[in-house]
Scaffold this active site. Structure first.
Site, PDB file in Angstrom:
ATOM      1  CB  SER A  63      -0.955  -0.026   1.195  1.00 26.66           C
ATOM      2  OG  SER A  63      -1.949   0.956   1.073  1.00 26.66           O
ATOM      3  CG  ASP A  81      -7.334  -1.901  -3.716  1.00 25.31           C
ATOM      4  OD1 ASP A  81      -7.978  -1.378  -2.796  1.00 25.31           O
ATOM      5  OD2 ASP A  81      -6.092  -1.998  -3.702  1.00 25.31           O
ATOM      6  CG  HIS A 117      -6.154  -1.973   0.125  1.00 26.88           C
ATOM      7  ND1 HIS A 117      -5.466  -1.378  -0.915  1.00 26.88           N
ATOM      8  CD2 HIS A 117      -5.521  -1.574   1.269  1.00 26.88           C
ATOM      9  CE1 HIS A 117      -4.485  -0.641  -0.423  1.00 26.88           C
ATOM     10  NE2 HIS A 117      -4.488  -0.753   0.889  1.00 26.88           N
TER      11      HIS A 117
END
Length: 422
Positions: free
Chosen positions: A205, A331, A360
């Site tokens: 991320s 996502d 995610h």
């Protein structure tokens, strides 16, 4: 006595027509249908040479991904992963290093001294892991990554962003996706300790955004042999827009913003020297937090300027090591429209692996998704492929030729330097 055919069918019908039987059969059929419909082979976008390498040494890229059938959509995948993911036991050795500005960074090491594959510490490959926005070395996805790497004989070190690893802030500086100075110092520190050991960067991320920005800025001087990213937000502004959709705000944005505010509260005494902490703590979205805190601390005129600088998509052409990027089309943090497909298609060293489902940092598979998921299996195979086949991956990414040309260039320059010095 034997039952007649009529009685037999009557008994069978009474059994299958019971409500609970109908319910169980219906649910089973629905799950079977959904599982079959969702099972697809991820799209691998890269050059033919890189594709051949990955399919040979990282075969999971060519397998059909079987997402958990009862996790409908990326939001459910993301939530279920956060709630149910197992936490492999990992014992860290913590180290605090000082930064050039007087701050400190917390590193959590797993030295893996019992490695049978690499018994000598000086050459044992190192995986440098960068967690997400509010994450640290205790996140389940980090623990699973460490488990994948150590079982293959490698050393791991988790780079905790300033203020999130349990250490105190010594300066009023935290972290952001666009700033790579702390990562540069960490890489220099790791390479200083083990100069002969190759280093692979793994970013998740926001950690992936930092890693890609670093690799683009340092190019051939990154100190890393490769990189892997998971669930990167390729366009920070559009990611912020997606996260502010009502349902996404309720499920994710609100929680993450609260985590950011808690960290500011914890370090309030030193941060109030540079920002209005009370104003920052009124932020209700990540964008508001970045506008009131992050952009101010790191010298941006606005949050838009910060997001533009933080977005890694258009910087990929500047990278110079093999990179594998995993993203899911559903996502909620990173819209599919932002995936840099056209850019990656022109690059020899970057591969983009896209799944239709996965959410995610989730990519849950199987009916009971508590253990290893698709992303962990991909991570483990890619790390091993990089460390065990360094020449092959360089050749696949067109880097062996570049190194050969550089060596020939260096050899050609030596006589000239010798003559000039005489």
């Amino acid at each position: 006595m034997y039952l007649s055919s009529v009685e037999l069918w009557r008994t069978y019908w009474e059994s299958v027509s019971r409500p609970y039987t109908v319910f169980i059969c219906s649910v089973t059929a629905a799950l079977y249908y959904l599982w079959g419909r969702k099972c697809e082979t991820p799209a691998l976008i890269c050059t033919e040479a890189f594709s051949v390498f990955l399919k040979k040494h990282c075969p999971v890229v060519a397998e059909r991904f079987h997402p958990t059938p009862w996790c409908w959509g990326g939001r459910v995948q993301t939530l279920v992963c956060a709630l149910l993911k197992s936490r492999p036991p990992v014992s860290y050795r913590n180290e605090l290093i000082r930064t050039l500005d007087g701050g400190q960074i917390s590193l959590d090491w797993v030295d893996n001294q019992m490695s049978e594959t690499y018994p000598e510490s000086c050459v044992r490959p190192t995986v440098l892991i960068l967690p997400g926005l509010t994450g640290n070395s205790q996140q389940p996805y980090v623990l699973h990554a460490v488990s994948q790497a150590t079982r293959r004989g490698y050393r791991c070190v988790v780079f905790n962003n300033r203020g999130v690893g349990g250490e105190e802030l010594l300066t009023p500086v935290t972290y952001c996706a666009a700033n790579t100075s702390d990562l540069e110092q960490v890489v220099q520190h790791v390479k200083g300790l083990y100069p002969q050991a190759p280093v692979l960067g793994a970013g998740v991320s926001l950690g992936g955004m930092i890693l890609l920005n670093y690799l683009a800025r340092k190019r051939t001087e990154s100190g890393m042999v490769a990189g892997i990213t998971i669930s990167v937000a390729w366009d920070a502004l559009k990611s912020s827009d997606s996260m502010e959709e009502p349902l996404n705000w309720l499920l994710f944005n609100k929680h993450l913003t609260n985590g950011l505010r808690q960290k500011v509260t914890r370090h309030r005494k030193i941060l109030e020297k540079v920002v209005d902490v009370d104003y920052v703590l009124k932020a209700r979205t990540i964008r508001e937090f970045d506008e009131r805190f992050t952009s101010h601390v790191f010298g941006y005129k606005s949050c838009v300027d910060y997001y533009h600088d933080a977005s890694p998509a258009k910087k990929l052409p500047h990278t110079a090591v093999p990179i594998l990027c995993l993203n899911a089309a559903d996502d909620p943090f990173s819209p599919q429209s932002t995936f840099p497909v056209s850019i990656v298609q022109t690059l020899p060293n970057v591969a983009l692996l896209l799944t239709a489902h996965g959410g995610h940092i989730a990519f849950l598979e199987g009916l009971f998704p508590r253990g290893e998921s698709y992303m962990e299996r991909l991570f483990g195979q890619f790390v091993q492929a990089v460390f065990e086949h360094p020449k092959d991956i360089k050749r696949a990414c067109g880097m062996a030729k570049d190194e050969s040309n550089q060596q020939h260039s260096d050899v050609g320059e030596k006589p000239i330097r010798d003559v000039s010095s005489q």
